[in-house]
Motif scaffolding. Structure first.
Motif, PDB file in Angstrom:
ATOM      1  N   HIS A  17       0.836  -1.203   0.000  1.00  0.00           N
ATOM      2  CA  HIS A  17       0.000   0.000   0.000  1.00  0.00           C
ATOM      3  C   HIS A  17       0.865   1.245   0.000  1.00  0.00           C
ATOM      4  CE1 HIS A  17      -3.439  -2.552   0.573  1.00  0.00           C
ATOM      5  NE2 HIS A  17      -2.887  -3.084   1.650  1.00  0.00           N
ATOM      6  N   GLY A  18       1.633   1.386  -1.044  1.00  0.00           N
ATOM      7  CA  GLY A  18       2.581   2.490  -1.174  1.00  0.00           C
ATOM      8  C   GLY A  18       1.922   3.853  -1.125  1.00  0.00           C
ATOM      9  N   SER A  19       2.722   4.875  -1.249  1.00  0.00           N
ATOM     10  CA  SER A  19       2.235   6.243  -1.106  1.00  0.00           C
ATOM     11  C   SER A  19       1.317   6.644  -2.251  1.00  0.00           C
ATOM     12  CB  SER A  19       3.413   7.213  -1.008  1.00  0.00           C
ATOM     13  OG  SER A  19       4.199   7.124  -2.191  1.00  0.00           O
ATOM     14  N   ASN A  20       1.480   6.039  -3.426  1.00  0.00           N
ATOM     15  CA  ASN A  20       0.638   6.381  -4.574  1.00  0.00           C
ATOM     16  C   ASN A  20      -0.037   5.113  -5.106  1.00  0.00           C
ATOM     17  OD1 ASN A  20      -0.533   7.307  -6.917  1.00  0.00           O
ATOM     18  ND2 ASN A  20       1.200   8.635  -7.423  1.00  0.00           N
TER      19      ASN A  20
END
Length: 91
Positions: free
Chosen positions: A31-34
């Motif tokens: 669930h990365g930043s983007n």
């Protein structure tokens, strides 16, 4: 001796597919930043895996040229369509 350790093309493809699956799993779970970029990368990896499967396990690599071109065109059109809808092109 080294000749016995050499993997077949299908085995190398299978190992690459497993590696790509692990990368996809890691990227999907992080669930990365983007999330949009993560989704685009995951979709791209999935279509690359389809390309590998079509080429090595469905024997498209050794098929007549017209079948290779049709399969490649179908895969590219599907990829572009999925990316278009994923990026919100049909709003």
């Amino acid at each position: 001796m080294l000749q016995q350790l050499r993997l077949s093309r299908e085995s190398r493809t299978w190992l690459l597919l497993m590696l790509l699956s692990l990368i996809s799993w890691q990227l999907g779970g992080s669930h990365g930043s983007n999330p949009t970029i993560s989704a685009l990368v995951l979709i791209s990896l999935a279509f690359f895996k389809v390309h590998l499967i079509m080429g090595d396990f469905m024997e498209v690599r050794h098929a007549p040229r017209v079948l290779k071109m049709t399969a490649a065109a179908w895969l590219l059109a599907s990829y572009l369509l999925v990316m278009f809808f994923n990026l919100g092109g049909a709003q």
